[in-house]
Design a protein around this motif. Structure first.
Motif, mmCIF file in Angstrom:
data_model
loop_
_atom_site.group_PDB
_atom_site.id
_atom_site.type_symbol
_atom_site.label_atom_id
_atom_site.label_comp_id
_atom_site.label_asym_id
_atom_site.label_seq_id
_atom_site.Cartn_x
_atom_site.Cartn_y
_atom_site.Cartn_z
ATOM 1 N N ASP A 61 6.634 -0.779 1.519
ATOM 2 C CA ASP A 61 5.975 -0.888 2.814
ATOM 3 C C ASP A 61 4.842 0.110 2.994
ATOM 4 O O ASP A 61 4.003 -0.062 3.884
ATOM 5 C CB ASP A 61 7.004 -0.701 3.932
ATOM 6 C CG ASP A 61 7.802 -1.967 4.196
ATOM 7 O OD1 ASP A 61 7.408 -3.036 3.691
ATOM 8 O OD2 ASP A 61 8.826 -1.895 4.901
ATOM 9 N N THR A 62 4.774 1.127 2.174
ATOM 10 C CA THR A 62 3.698 2.113 2.265
ATOM 11 C C THR A 62 2.327 1.497 2.043
ATOM 12 O O THR A 62 1.318 2.066 2.455
ATOM 13 C CB THR A 62 3.939 3.251 1.259
ATOM 14 O OG1 THR A 62 2.994 4.298 1.480
ATOM 15 C CG2 THR A 62 3.800 2.772 -0.175
ATOM 16 N N THR A 63 2.272 0.307 1.414
ATOM 17 C CA THR A 63 0.988 -0.356 1.156
ATOM 18 C C THR A 63 0.870 -1.676 1.903
ATOM 19 O O THR A 63 0.021 -2.502 1.558
ATOM 20 C CB THR A 63 0.793 -0.621 -0.351
ATOM 21 O OG1 THR A 63 1.822 -1.529 -0.802
ATOM 22 C CG2 THR A 63 0.851 0.651 -1.148
ATOM 23 N N ARG B 224 -1.616 8.280 -1.646
ATOM 24 C CA ARG B 224 -0.242 7.886 -1.872
ATOM 25 C C ARG B 224 0.181 8.307 -3.276
ATOM 26 O O ARG B 224 -0.499 7.978 -4.255
ATOM 27 C CB ARG B 224 -0.062 6.370 -1.738
ATOM 28 C CG ARG B 224 -0.315 5.819 -0.344
ATOM 29 C CD ARG B 224 0.764 6.241 0.650
ATOM 30 N NE ARG B 224 0.624 5.569 1.932
ATOM 31 C CZ ARG B 224 -0.092 6.033 2.942
ATOM 32 N NH1 ARG B 224 -0.763 7.182 2.828
ATOM 33 N NH2 ARG B 224 -0.157 5.361 4.080
ATOM 34 N N VAL C 26 8.312 7.372 -1.849
ATOM 35 C CA VAL C 26 6.897 7.510 -1.545
ATOM 36 C C VAL C 26 6.780 7.924 -0.091
ATOM 37 O O VAL C 26 7.631 7.585 0.732
ATOM 38 C CB VAL C 26 6.139 6.183 -1.812
ATOM 39 C CG1 VAL C 26 6.650 5.064 -0.918
ATOM 40 C CG2 VAL C 26 4.634 6.360 -1.672
ATOM 41 N N ASN D 44 4.193 8.302 3.368
ATOM 42 C CA ASN D 44 2.947 7.969 4.070
ATOM 43 C C ASN D 44 2.320 9.242 4.625
ATOM 44 O O ASN D 44 2.882 9.868 5.526
ATOM 45 C CB ASN D 44 3.214 7.045 5.249
ATOM 46 C CG ASN D 44 3.449 5.609 4.846
ATOM 47 O OD1 ASN D 44 3.420 5.272 3.667
ATOM 48 N ND2 ASN D 44 3.696 4.757 5.825
ATOM 49 N N TYR E 144 -1.771 4.447 10.876
ATOM 50 C CA TYR E 144 -1.141 3.128 10.837
ATOM 51 C C TYR E 144 -2.162 2.136 11.367
ATOM 52 O O TYR E 144 -3.232 2.530 11.852
ATOM 53 C CB TYR E 144 0.135 3.088 11.705
ATOM 54 C CG TYR E 144 -0.125 3.124 13.192
ATOM 55 C CD1 TYR E 144 -0.019 1.976 13.965
ATOM 56 C CD2 TYR E 144 -0.497 4.310 13.847
ATOM 57 C CE1 TYR E 144 -0.267 1.994 15.340
ATOM 58 C CE2 TYR E 144 -0.735 4.342 15.215
ATOM 59 C CZ TYR E 144 -0.625 3.180 15.951
ATOM 60 O OH TYR E 144 -0.869 3.205 17.299
ATOM 61 N N GLN F 277 3.986 6.010 11.632
ATOM 62 C CA GLN F 277 4.209 5.579 10.251
ATOM 63 C C GLN F 277 3.419 6.407 9.241
ATOM 64 O O GLN F 277 3.825 6.526 8.082
ATOM 65 C CB GLN F 277 3.852 4.099 10.114
ATOM 66 C CG GLN F 277 4.836 3.178 10.826
ATOM 67 C CD GLN F 277 4.329 1.755 10.952
ATOM 68 O OE1 GLN F 277 3.218 1.420 10.527
ATOM 69 N NE2 GLN F 277 5.136 0.903 11.569
ATOM 70 N N GLY F 278 2.307 6.994 9.662
ATOM 71 C CA GLY F 278 1.498 7.797 8.743
ATOM 72 C C GLY F 278 1.666 9.282 8.909
ATOM 73 O O GLY F 278 0.904 10.065 8.324
ATOM 74 N N PHE G 160 9.793 6.778 2.367
ATOM 75 C CA PHE G 160 10.563 5.599 1.989
ATOM 76 C C PHE G 160 11.384 5.950 0.752
ATOM 77 O O PHE G 160 10.841 6.409 -0.253
ATOM 78 C CB PHE G 160 9.631 4.435 1.654
ATOM 79 C CG PHE G 160 8.775 3.990 2.807
ATOM 80 C CD1 PHE G 160 9.204 2.989 3.665
ATOM 81 C CD2 PHE G 160 7.530 4.573 3.038
ATOM 82 C CE1 PHE G 160 8.406 2.562 4.721
ATOM 83 C CE2 PHE G 160 6.739 4.158 4.086
ATOM 84 C CZ PHE G 160 7.177 3.151 4.938
#
Length: 823
Positions: free
Chosen positions: A328-330, A423, A434, A436, A445, A458-459, A464
């Motif tokens: 989900d980081t990408t 990242r 990983v 964010n 985000y 999220q950032g 994760f």
């Protein structure tokens, strides 16, 4: 059942099958005489999966599922005279506002779904005359709304990308059964709304990039094939290479700023966000389809930079796959899509790689197929027979799984630094992690089009953690149920935020400059950020250190002036309701409730151990909780949370349901008081309770520095990695500016290796601020005097003491490496 060789040839990708006579129903000579018809047939078979998708017994359940979906659509289809919609849940009326335009887009998707059933040999609706009549009527209805010359309310995407793609696929699936007049009307609409794939229609100065360019190019090619217009086929093909713009926005090229693929493996879209998981996946999928569609024809793609696309499989996509799940980081705002979760993206990328493999050099093609087979074999919760891939894509995947000549590749091991998108991803076979990070360059985000409405943090350091015991962590209703103020890894205030629900899009960027890190020996690494929160009233230096069997997390300089309090979330792990596994707190079995328990070590069975760490400068005092550097006490509790997908995504074509879903969470956090607070803890993925207890008593890692301006960690083998957030001397290291430093000796110090073995030392420096200029770094280590390898950006000023001069203008944000060895 194994597929026959001839069947496998088609299914592992379209391009290889093109050489086989009969795969699209015409001979090679006939295709040469009628190139348009031949390529239309080729595209139709690609969309349906051909005979194998229609007959393979392993796909019977999926065929039944697809037929059931078609039956539901047929049962609710509106055939009334003067209709204003085709399905009652999708009112279109005059397509005069954002909601109605979105409904028109979803309607077009459903029409294509029915057209696929009608054109697929294994469907109960194959060439069904009643369904064909409905489809013909549906196209007439659509042509009354999506037409040339009209205004374009709502999201431009539907007018220029979404509808042109669905219209073209539907017309190709129906072939000569689509009425000529409606074909002319719809193609005229496509040409009116998306005349040139190189640019945005109403803003011709806005050049299309990445996934948007690919989508528009493929649509342009297909409309040319349908209408037998060679100019459109060429226009679409050349748009991939940006012939019109001299290659400036070629999807085969590499970029150094803005949207697209970077040399280091980054993929950025919308200017400021890592997006290989969605937009990058769309780009590689579309290009793969074009290569397969035009291969062997007079319009075949011949761009000399096409090899860059193959390289992106290893550089851009593979590092961010957890088997057939895209991290989900990408994936940007797509994390909020109920019908677009990590495995949806992952299967799409896997399918694209299989199609591309047919156009790749033989050795690369074999490696790609082995890699994808490994992903498929290890993804046990998404069986091919029932997952949400299309039938045609599933058939291609099944061919690889059943091919005994392909040996599945082992899980990935190693650490990859995509510094342009900030990242760093760490794979250890059985687990991966990983984080964010964000900065003035990379956004926190993305919200937009009523998607990702609660993505505020999220950032801000969300971590994760994937592992084999819980591969579905982030697709099992995590996003609609997780506390958006308590994402694992973040440091956050208690300020209330407003939902981002609304039209338009946005990527809030951060205020800090330090974001990134480095890798050492390709096996470990570190990333960090000097967090400045959205309102500027919280500051914290945060770092993560990826080691062989753990992740060490350090924070310092935590200063909060919000008046609402600040806290760091060490973990917030989701479990099915009533299924929180056995938990131990400081060695004792406990049953968690919503009442917090103090803890310095927590073990969650089947997941991880989380252990607070002291720093090496602990003072000698009886007050261990307040001692400088002593291991801190955290709070652990359970929490049941309920939410809906609709709350986080109410998009017109991606919105979730309003059905409530619930998950139970294990939450570990620490509240911060005063200025200059700090923390240090380690996460031990898949560790057992005994290992966790041992680490609490005798940690296998040392936090050497957790100072306001410096973090330094030493692994058990003596490897050190650190972040220096400002110039100065920190723990014996002197730096002329902010930077990250790592060094490793082999054999490790104090090892029992043969004393005659050559000693090697690797030293790595990076500048996560990307400020450029010259950096000087002095390290308190001894190195052999022979330099055996050095980047052009590194000058060894002296070896006693070791002083390096680094030209940070080279690969800004990237790694600068030098290796020494004894003679």
């Amino acid at each position: 059942m194994n597929l026959t060789a001839s069947r496998r040839t088609f299914l592992v990708g379209a391009a290889a099958a093109l050489a086989a006579a009969g795969t699209i129903g015409t001979s090679t000579s006939a295709r040469a005489a009628e190139p348009f018809d031949g390529l239309v047939d080729r595209r139709r078979e690609f969309l349906t999966g051909g005979d194998v998708a229609a007959t393979h017994p392993e796909l019977a359940q999926k065929r039944q599922t697809i037929d059931a979906e078609a039956s539901d659509l047929i049962a609710t289809f509106n055939r009334a005279s003067g209709r204003r919609y085709l399905w009652p849940d999708l009112p279109i009326n005059g397509a005069s506002n954002t909601a109605e335009v979105g409904n028109m887009g979803v309607t077009a998707n459903r029409i294509t779904t029915l057209a696929t059933a009608w054109a697929s040999g294994g469907s109960e609706y194959y060439q069904d005359p009643d369904l064909l009549s409905d489809l013909q009527g549906a196209l007439w209805f659509l042509s009354g709304q999506y037409r040339a010359g009209r205004s374009r309310p709502g999201n431009w995407w539907f007018w220029e990308i979404g509808l042109p793609r669905r219209v073209a696929d539907t017309l190709i699936l129906l072939g000569e059964n689509a009425p000529d007049e409606v074909v002319d009307l719809l193609l005229a609409a496509v040409r009116f709304h998306a005349p040139d794939p190189n640019v945005r229609r109403d803003y011709t100065w806005l050049k299309e990039t990445g996934a948007n360019r690919v989508d528009k190019a493929l649509s342009c090619i297909m409309r040319g094939l349908i209408d037998e217009d060679e100019a459109d086929v060429i226009l679409g093909r050349d748009a991939l290479s940006d012939v019109a713009g001299g290659g400036a926005n070629s999807v085969f090229g590499r970029v150094s700023s803005g949207d697209g693929f970077y040399d280091d493996g980054s993929f950025i879209q919308h200017g400021y966000l890592p997006y290989s998981g969605t937009y990058g996946g769309v780009a590689i999928t579309g290009v793969a389809e074009v290569l397969a569609l035009l291969a062997g024809s007079q319009w075949a793609v011949s761009d000399p930079q096409v090899n860059n696309l193959f390289e992106s499989i290893d550089l851009t996509f593979a590092p961010f796959q957890w088997d057939v799940r895209t991290m989900d980081t990408t994936r940007g705002r797509a994390v909020s899509r109920q019908q677009g979760q990590d495995f949806h993206s992952g299967f799409a990328i896997a399918s694209a790689i299989l199609v591309l493999a047919d156009s790749a050099p033989a050795a690369d093609a074999a490696r790609y197929r082995a890699m994808v087979k490994g992903w498929l074999d290890r993804t046990e919760d998404q069986p091919l027979a029932t997952n949400n891939q299309t039938l045609a894509a599933t058939a291609r995947s099944l061919a690889v799984v059943e091919d005994e000549a392909i040996t599945a590749a082992e899980p990935r091991v190693g650490t990859t630094n995509t510094y342009e998108q900030e990242r760093i991803v760490h794979h250890r076979g059985e687990w991966a992690a990983v984080v964010n990070t964000s900065s003035a360059r990379i956004g926190r985000y993305e919200w937009g089009n009523r998607e990702n409405n609660l993505g505020w943090y999220q950032g801000d350091g969300m971590m994760f953690l994937y592992h084999r015991e819980d591969s579905a962590q982030y697709s099992a209703d995590f996003w609609p149920t997780v506390d958006p103020y308590a994402l694992p890894g973040i440091t956050v205030t208690g300020e209330e935020r407003t939902s981002g629900l609304g039209d338009g899009t946005g990527i809030p960027r951060a205020q800090n400059s330090y974001a990134g890190g480095l890798t050492v020996a390709g096996e470990m690494g570190t990333t960090a950020m000097n967090l400045r929160n959205f309102s500027g009233n919280l500051r914290a230096n945060k770092s993560w250190f990826y080691l062989e069997d753990r992740i060490v997390c350090v924070g310092s300089g935590i200063t909060d002036s919000s008046g609402t309090g600040a806290r760091t979330i060490a973990e917030n792990r989701s479990f099915p309701v009533g299924q929180i596994p056995a938990v131990q707190v400081d060695g004792d079995a406990v049953v968690l409730t919503d009442t917090p328990l103090p803890a310095t070590a927590v073990h969650v069975a089947g997941h991880a151990g989380i252990v607070a760490l002291a720093t090496e400068d602990t003072e000698d005092t009886e007050d261990t909780e307040n001692a400088a550097g002593a291991a801190l006490t955290w709070q652990v509790r359970s929490e049941r949370r309920t939410g809906t997908w609709k709350t986080i995504n109410d998009g017109s074509d991606t919105g979730g349901t309003d059905e409530e879903v619930s998950r139970d969470y294990v939450r570990i956090e620490r509240e911060h008081t005063g200025d200059g607070d700090w923390y240090a803890y380690q996460i031990l993925p898949l560790a057992d309770a005994r290992t966790t207890a041992d680490e609490a008593e005798r940690p296998g890692v040392a936090v050497v520095l957790a100072e306001p301006a410096a973090h330094l960690v030493q692994a058990g083998d003596g490897t050190r990695m650190g972040h220096f957030f400002e110039a100065g001397t920190h723990g014996g290291y002197t730096v002329s500016g902010p930077c990250a430093v790592g060094h490793r000796q082999t054999p490790p110090p104090h090892s029992n290796a043969n004393r005659r073995a050559k000693r090697q030392v690797e030293v790595v420096v990076a500048q996560p601020t990307k400020a450029g200029g010259m950096l000087t770094v002095e390290l308190p280590i001894e190195v052999p005097d022979a330099v055996i390898e050095a980047d052009e950006s590194v000058t060894v000023v002296s070896t006693a003491p070791l002083v390096l001069s680094v030209d940070a203008d080279v690969r800004r944000g990237g790694e600068h490496r030098v290796k020494f060895a004894s003679r």
